[in-house]
Design an enzyme around this catalytic site. Structure first.
Site, short mmCIF file in Angstrom:
data_model
loop_
_atom_site.label_atom_id
_atom_site.label_comp_id
_atom_site.label_asym_id
_atom_site.label_seq_id
_atom_site.Cartn_x
_atom_site.Cartn_y
_atom_site.Cartn_z
N GLY A 205 -10.27 61.58 9.33
CA GLY A 205 -10.95 61.59 10.87
C GLY A 205 -10.91 63.10 11.50
O GLY A 205 -10.46 63.81 10.63
N ASN A 206 -10.88 63.08 12.70
CA ASN A 206 -10.74 64.33 13.23
C ASN A 206 -10.18 64.31 14.80
O ASN A 206 -10.07 63.22 15.26
CB ASN A 206 -12.26 65.40 13.33
CG ASN A 206 -13.32 64.48 14.12
OD1 ASN A 206 -13.11 64.58 15.23
ND2 ASN A 206 -14.27 64.13 13.33
N ARG A 207 -10.06 65.62 15.50
CA ARG A 207 -9.15 65.47 16.72
C ARG A 207 -10.17 65.46 17.97
O ARG A 207 -9.69 65.37 19.00
CB ARG A 207 -8.76 66.76 16.82
CG ARG A 207 -7.56 66.99 15.65
CD ARG A 207 -6.94 68.51 15.91
NE ARG A 207 -6.21 68.86 14.81
CZ ARG A 207 -4.98 68.72 14.42
NH1 ARG A 207 -4.29 67.64 15.04
NH2 ARG A 207 -4.44 69.05 13.37
#
Ligand code: CTP
Length: 397
Positions: A205-207
């Protein structure tokens, strides 16, 4: 003009109350959300259950014994417009004098939105100087008066005092809304960060928080657009936003491409994973199995897919860069966008999850337009205005 609007239908007690049921249906057919408030006498002419069934929400009937501690102010804040139909002589008198002794009059008194009043009463009552005075007051208070007309009245009477037909009231109601600059436009927005499954528990995932994309969706909807928000995060509730929840880049791609066909604008604010595990495992990976080897494969390029569409929408991409915006200028030139919104996530107040953003607009010719640091909703509002201006200037609206 009514699509996506929130309309409170306020019903007072006259025989014309039965027409309020037809009016509710017409307003809903025109695309608006309807909630109702009814006086006690209205309930003698028209069953609250009828209005609940037609609108999907039970009418507000009194100020007390409700779950909501302040039903009148809640309803008044919710409303984009109120239509009082039928408005009896007693209700008109209450409204003209600010006598908020019941849920209907209290809601109108608490409202800041346009109010349409559709009187219905016997001719003698309509022509009485008290009613004439009250109507003059309502007019000078800014109410829009719809009718009445001359015609058959209850009890076999005939004369002025008959409520306008629902279709005519609907037309007058539609006229109180000033069209937003995106009225009639279809806009698709992507938001949040995608999650690419490693196994049923873990993901790549990412932020991204989705705050910027959500803010763009709200700003476009406030400007009158019908918005499809394709998102991986919790979405704002708005009558003109249709939410499509997704998780992976693949799901996002399918939803965005479907919505982009026939749309006027696409704003792709989501942080999409460029790669995903090629073979996600169906069972849970176990620690005892040791470090897994995860092979990655590319995800679909959603933006490129929209850029390649025939009659594609006006296309706005986002680019989160670290340090310099050189990479974003290059993206604006090669990705087929009309506009790129770039930010440097290393700058304080400009990263993922922050409440503010400092963005630079970049056009395909490489021109840059830096904006000051603003709240994300303020960036979104400014961006929507910019899109309206540029798309209009391009001659496509
Ligand atoms: N985007 C997309 N589909 C992808 C990846 C990105 O639609 N698979 C969109 C994003 O929503 C954004 C724009 O493309 O609007 C730019 O995203 P970014 O990740 O900065 O682009 P990349 O080409 O992946 O750039 P980088 O080389 O920095 O990874």
């Amino acid at each position: 003009m009514l699509a996506g609007r929130r309309v409170v239908l306020a019903v007072s007690g006259g025989v014309a109350a039965f027409k309020a049921a037809f009016l509710a249906r017409r307003i809903i057919e025109a695309g608006a959300d309807v909630r109702t408030v009814m006086t006690d006498s209205a309930c003698r002419f028209l069953g609250p259950q009828t209005m609940a069934a037609l609108t999907g929400t039970p009418p507000v009937l009194d100020l007390f014994d409700q779950e909501d501690v302040s039903p009148h102010t809640s309803l008044a804040r919710w409303a984009d417009a109120i239509v009082v139909a039928p408005a009896t002589a007693a209700t008109i008198s209450r409204l003209a004098n600010g006598l908020s002794d019941g849920a209907l009059a209290a809601t109108v008194l608490a409202a800041k939105c346009p109010v349409v009043v559709a009187p219905a009463m016997h001719t003698e009552m309509w022509e009485h100087p008290a009613t004439t005075r009250n109507m003059a007051t309502l007019r000078s208070d800014g109410c829009v008066i719809a009718g009445p007309v001359s015609g058959a009245l209850a009890g076999g009477d005939e004369g002025p005092g008959r409520m306008l037909e629902p279709e005519q009231i609907l037309e007058i109601l539609a006229g109180v809304f000033t069209p937003g600059p995106m009225e009639g436009w279809r806009v698709v927005v992507s938001a949040g960060g995608t999650r690419e499954a490693i196994d049923p528990v873990r993901y790549v995932g990412n932020r991204s928080s989705g705050k910027m994309g959500n803010a763009v969706a709200v700003a476009a909807a406030d400007a009158g657009a019908a918005v499809t928000l394709v998102t991986t995060v919790a979405a704002p509730s708005h009558s003109r936003i249709d939410v499509v929840p997704v998780e992976s880049a693949q799901e996002m791609a399918e939803a965005v491409w479907a919505a982009a066909t026939g749309s006027d604008v696409a704003v792709l604010a989501a942080a999409v994973a460029d790669f995903r595990p090629a073979d996600p495992v169906t069972g849970k990976l176990r620690r005892a199995q040791g470090p897994p080897e995860i092979n990655l494969e590319p995800t679909p390029d959603i933006l490129a897919g929209v850029a390649a569409m025939e009659n594609r929408p006006y296309l706005v991409g986002f680019a989160a860069e670290v340090g310099s915006l050189e990479g974003a200028i290059d993206k604006a030139q090669r990705k087929g966008v009309d506009l790129l919104v770039a930010n440097d996530i290393a700058k304080p107040g400009s990263g993922f999850g922050t409440e503010t953003n400092e963005v630079t607009l970049i056009t395909p010719d490489g021109a840059t337009l830096p904006w000051e640091m603003l709240s994300k909703p303020a960036v979104a509002e400014k961006l929507v205005a910019e899109i309206v201006r540029r798309r209009g200037a391009a001659g496509s609206s």
